[in-house]
Scaffold this active site. Structure first.
Site, PDB file in Angstrom:
ATOM      1  NE  ARG A  21      70.990  39.143  22.829  1.00 32.10           N
ATOM      2  CZ  ARG A  21      70.784  40.234  23.575  1.00 32.10           C
ATOM      3  NH1 ARG A  21      70.463  40.122  24.854  1.00 32.10           N
ATOM      4  NH2 ARG A  21      70.864  41.440  23.051  1.00 32.10           N
ATOM      5  CG  ASP A  22      67.502  42.134  23.536  1.00 30.23           C
ATOM      6  OD1 ASP A  22      67.026  41.882  24.649  1.00 30.23           O
ATOM      7  OD2 ASP A  22      67.987  43.240  23.248  1.00 30.23           O
ATOM      8  CG  HIS A 213      69.983  47.339  21.145  1.00 25.34           C
ATOM      9  ND1 HIS A 213      70.224  46.046  20.706  1.00 25.34           N
ATOM     10  CD2 HIS A 213      69.290  47.202  22.292  1.00 25.34           C
ATOM     11  CE1 HIS A 213      69.698  45.177  21.562  1.00 25.34           C
ATOM     12  NE2 HIS A 213      69.133  45.858  22.538  1.00 25.34           N
ATOM     13  CG  HIS A 215      64.980  47.283  24.786  1.00 18.12           C
ATOM     14  ND1 HIS A 215      64.517  46.000  24.903  1.00 18.12           N
ATOM     15  CD2 HIS A 215      66.318  47.179  24.592  1.00 18.12           C
ATOM     16  CE1 HIS A 215      65.528  45.151  24.799  1.00 18.12           C
ATOM     17  NE2 HIS A 215      66.651  45.840  24.612  1.00 18.12           N
ATOM     18  CB  CYS A 246      67.463  43.298  29.624  1.00 12.82           C
ATOM     19  SG  CYS A 246      68.939  42.824  30.556  1.00 12.82           S
ATOM     20  CG  ASN A 255      65.293  44.749  21.113  1.00 13.17           C
ATOM     21  OD1 ASN A 255      65.308  43.689  21.736  1.00 13.17           O
ATOM     22  ND2 ASN A 255      66.301  45.577  21.080  1.00 13.17           N
TER      23      ASN A 255
HETATM   24  P1  HMG Z   1      79.639  35.077  37.821  1.00 20.20           P
HETATM   25  O1  HMG Z   1      78.675  34.293  38.652  1.00 20.20           O
HETATM   26  O2  HMG Z   1      80.356  36.239  38.450  1.00 20.20           O
HETATM   27  O3  HMG Z   1      80.687  34.118  37.068  1.00 20.20           O
HETATM   28  O4  HMG Z   1      78.833  35.604  36.559  1.00 20.20           O
HETATM   29  P2  HMG Z   1      81.822  33.172  37.569  1.00 20.20           P
HETATM   30  O5  HMG Z   1      82.974  33.360  36.653  1.00 20.20           O
HETATM   31  O6  HMG Z   1      82.042  33.330  39.062  1.00 20.20           O
HETATM   32  O7  HMG Z   1      81.206  31.716  37.286  1.00 20.20           O
HETATM   33  C1  HMG Z   1      80.082  31.235  38.013  1.00 20.20           C
HETATM   34  C2  HMG Z   1      79.529  29.992  37.330  1.00 20.20           C
HETATM   35  O8  HMG Z   1      79.036  30.324  36.024  1.00 20.20           O
HETATM   36  C3  HMG Z   1      80.584  28.919  37.113  1.00 20.20           C
HETATM   37  O9  HMG Z   1      79.909  27.668  37.159  1.00 20.20           O
HETATM   38  C4  HMG Z   1      81.038  29.134  35.696  1.00 20.20           C
HETATM   39  O10 HMG Z   1      81.529  27.980  35.077  1.00 20.20           O
HETATM   40  C5  HMG Z   1      79.737  29.564  35.014  1.00 20.20           C
HETATM   41  P3  HMG Z   1      79.971  26.743  38.492  1.00 20.20           P
HETATM   42  O11 HMG Z   1      81.432  26.526  38.757  1.00 20.20           O
HETATM   43  O12 HMG Z   1      79.275  27.541  39.559  1.00 20.20           O
HETATM   44  O13 HMG Z   1      79.199  25.514  38.046  1.00 20.20           O
HETATM   45  N1  HMG Z   1      79.993  30.438  33.850  1.00 20.20           N
HETATM   46  C6  HMG Z   1      79.574  30.155  32.605  1.00 20.20           C
HETATM   47  N2  HMG Z   1      78.879  29.125  32.097  1.00 20.20           N
HETATM   48  C7  HMG Z   1      78.637  29.138  30.766  1.00 20.20           C
HETATM   49  N3  HMG Z   1      79.048  30.139  29.941  1.00 20.20           N
HETATM   50  C8  HMG Z   1      79.749  31.182  30.425  1.00 20.20           C
HETATM   51  C9  HMG Z   1      80.038  31.202  31.814  1.00 20.20           C
HETATM   52  N4  HMG Z   1      80.698  32.089  32.592  1.00 20.20           N
HETATM   53  C10 HMG Z   1      80.673  31.591  33.833  1.00 20.20           C
HETATM   54  N5  HMG Z   1      80.127  32.158  29.606  1.00 20.20           N
HETATM   55  C11 HMG Z   1      78.763  36.212  34.240  1.00 20.20           C
HETATM   56  C12 HMG Z   1      79.449  36.420  35.587  1.00 20.20           C
HETATM   57  C13 HMG Z   1      79.244  37.304  33.320  1.00 20.20           C
HETATM   58  C14 HMG Z   1      79.127  34.831  33.711  1.00 20.20           C
HETATM   59  C15 HMG Z   1      77.227  36.308  34.465  1.00 20.20           C
HETATM   60  O14 HMG Z   1      76.961  37.516  35.138  1.00 20.20           O
HETATM   61  C16 HMG Z   1      76.440  36.273  33.190  1.00 20.20           C
HETATM   62  O15 HMG Z   1      76.413  35.266  32.489  1.00 20.20           O
HETATM   63  N6  HMG Z   1      75.747  37.403  32.861  1.00 20.20           N
HETATM   64  C17 HMG Z   1      74.993  37.527  31.646  1.00 20.20           C
HETATM   65  C18 HMG Z   1      73.716  38.289  31.891  1.00 20.20           C
HETATM   66  C19 HMG Z   1      72.948  38.412  30.591  1.00 20.20           C
HETATM   67  O16 HMG Z   1      73.043  37.586  29.716  1.00 20.20           O
HETATM   68  N7  HMG Z   1      72.126  39.489  30.491  1.00 20.20           N
HETATM   69  C20 HMG Z   1      71.333  39.722  29.335  1.00 20.20           C
HETATM   70  C21 HMG Z   1      72.126  40.077  28.112  1.00 20.20           C
HETATM   71  S1  HMG Z   1      72.640  41.783  28.080  1.00 20.20           S
HETATM   72  C22 HMG Z   1      71.315  42.592  27.338  1.00 20.20           C
HETATM   73  O17 HMG Z   1      70.290  41.995  27.112  1.00 20.20           O
HETATM   74  C23 HMG Z   1      71.495  44.016  26.934  1.00 20.20           C
HETATM   75  C24 HMG Z   1      71.633  44.197  25.417  1.00 20.20           C
HETATM   76  O18 HMG Z   1      70.498  43.709  24.731  1.00 20.20           O
HETATM   77  C25 HMG Z   1      71.771  45.692  25.106  1.00 20.20           C
HETATM   78  C26 HMG Z   1      70.695  46.504  25.812  1.00 20.20           C
HETATM   79  O19 HMG Z   1      69.538  46.413  25.456  1.00 20.20           O
HETATM   80  O20 HMG Z   1      71.082  47.196  26.771  1.00 20.20           O
HETATM   81  C27 HMG Z   1      72.864  43.484  24.869  1.00 20.20           C
HETATM   82 MG    MG Z   2      68.636  44.785  24.435  1.00 24.17          MG
END
Ligand code: HMG
Ligand code: MG
Length: 308
Positions: A21-22, A213, A215, A246, A255
């Site tokens: 995933r990450d 966690h 990086h 990320c 990581n």
């Molecule tokens: P948004 O654009 O504000 O969402 O995004 P929305 O509710 O307005 O929806 C927009 C569109 O996205 C819609 O589709 C929804 O259906 C779709 P449309 O009508 O335009 O065709 N949608 C989805 N589709 C599939 N699955 C879903 C989903 N939700 C909405 N769950 C949202 C808000 C939170 C969805 C967006 O910002 C997002 O997906 N963000 C994720 C970003 C991400 O994955 N970042 C990396 C992971 S975090 C990380 O790596 C850190 C970590 O490792 C720890 C660290 O190291 O710090 C964990």
């Molecule tokens: Mg991470």
């Protein structure tokens, strides 16, 4: 010299493998789901009890994770292994439930600016959003994990106070999280800082459920893990071959490499349950597929030994 004055380290630790995933979420070229499945199967065969396998986020935000349902449906489930997935909202939770994940990860931030960039809402809004996810997790008997980004620094805001990390940990705890990841998203933390932040967080969450966690952007991750061991942390996240980063933290590298962590744990006499040779193999497999050398120092050293 009196060795008993040195801190007592745990006898065993849990290593959560987050590479699928990450690690892969940051790859610009879409990795075929068959390759992801093969990687996850190799990792479960190497002995991991917890693998972060998928992410049910918006595919518009992270295209690489669009095949998460397919991946979850195609892996060979090993008994006793927890397969985790990130979920950003109720829509993601419903998809994760349909795919049969064992643990869902809600991910917030100690930084207001990062929260807006990563999940398009404020910290306060994220808590409200995650309430729906938490209710569904509890109703379905799914483990709930919380991940707190930017606990040691933010790419947009800069310094983050340990107090603000503790505040968000408390809010995630109150949602019912079983485990809590204290994340160094951009790999800027150093060992004493890690101990200070962890000690603040320990006032809010049991130490047995806290995970580091880290990086490795600034090369501090192994030192930060050791500093965490010294104060009783016994869960760590790492990424095979040091994959990752990320997409919403520009310049952040992957990581800490799992091979390096396992090598260090072996040297410290701390049990992990992981077969290092099989892990090195998995690291070489995914690196070959991505067409570049693994960034794991121990992984490459051991792989070159096998080949000679
Ligand atoms: P948004 O654009 O504000 O969402 O995004 P929305 O509710 O307005 O929806 C927009 C569109 O996205 C819609 O589709 C929804 O259906 C779709 P449309 O009508 O335009 O065709 N949608 C989805 N589709 C599939 N699955 C879903 C989903 N939700 C909405 N769950 C949202 C808000 C939170 C969805 C967006 O910002 C997002 O997906 N963000 C994720 C970003 C991400 O994955 N970042 C990396 C992971 S975090 C990380 O790596 C850190 C970590 O490792 C720890 C660290 O190291 O710090 C964990
Ligand atoms: Mg991470």
């Amino acid at each position: 010299m009196n060795l008993s004055q040195f801190p007592h380290l745990p006898n065993s630790v849990k290593i959560v493998e987050v590479g699928p995933r990450d690690g892969l979420q940051n790859e610009a070229t879409i990795v075929d789901s068959k390759v992801k499945v093969e990687l996850i199967n190799r990792l479960s065969a190497a002995g991991f009890s917890n693998i972060e396998a998928a992410s049910f986020v918006s595919p518009k935000w992270v295209p690489q994770m669009a095949t998460s349902a397919q991946v979850m449906n195609s892996i060979t489930r090993r008994a006793g292994v927890i397969y985790s997935a990130l979920v950003p909202n109720k829509q993601g939770m419903e998809a994760a439930l349909a795919a049969g994940v064992d643990e869902v990860v809600i991910f917030g931030s100690a930084s207001e600016a990062f929260s807006e960039k990563n999940i398009n809402c404020s910290i306060k809004e994220s808590i409200l959003r995650y309430r729906d996810v938490a209710v569904l997790a509890k109703a379905n008997n799914i483990r709930l994990r919380g991940s707190i980004s930017c606990s040691f620094g933010c790419p947009y805001q800069g310094a983050i106070s340990p107090e603000s990390v503790a505040v968000i940990v408390r809010q995630f705890r109150d949602l019912g999280c079983d485990e809590m990841d204290i994340a160094d998203t951009i790999g800027v933390g150093t060992p004493r800082q890690v101990q200070t932040v962890m000690q603040h967080v320990m006032n809010e969450f049991p130490v047995s459920g806290l995970a580091g966690h880290f990086h490795d952007t600034y090369g501090q991750a192994l030192a930060n893990i050791y500093a965490s061991l010294e104060i009783g942390i016994s869960v760590f996240h790492s990424s095979v071959a040091g994959l990752g980063g990320c997409p919403y933290a520009k310049g952040a590298s992957g990581n800490v490499a799992t091979e390096d962590v396992i090598y260090m744990m072996q040297g410290l006499g701390i049990a992990t349950g992981i077969d290092l040779n099989k892990l090195v193999d998995a690291g070489q497999f995914i690196s070959r597929h991505l067409g570049r050398k693994s960034v794991s120092r121990a992984g490459n050293a051991l792989a070159s030994k096998f080949l000679t």
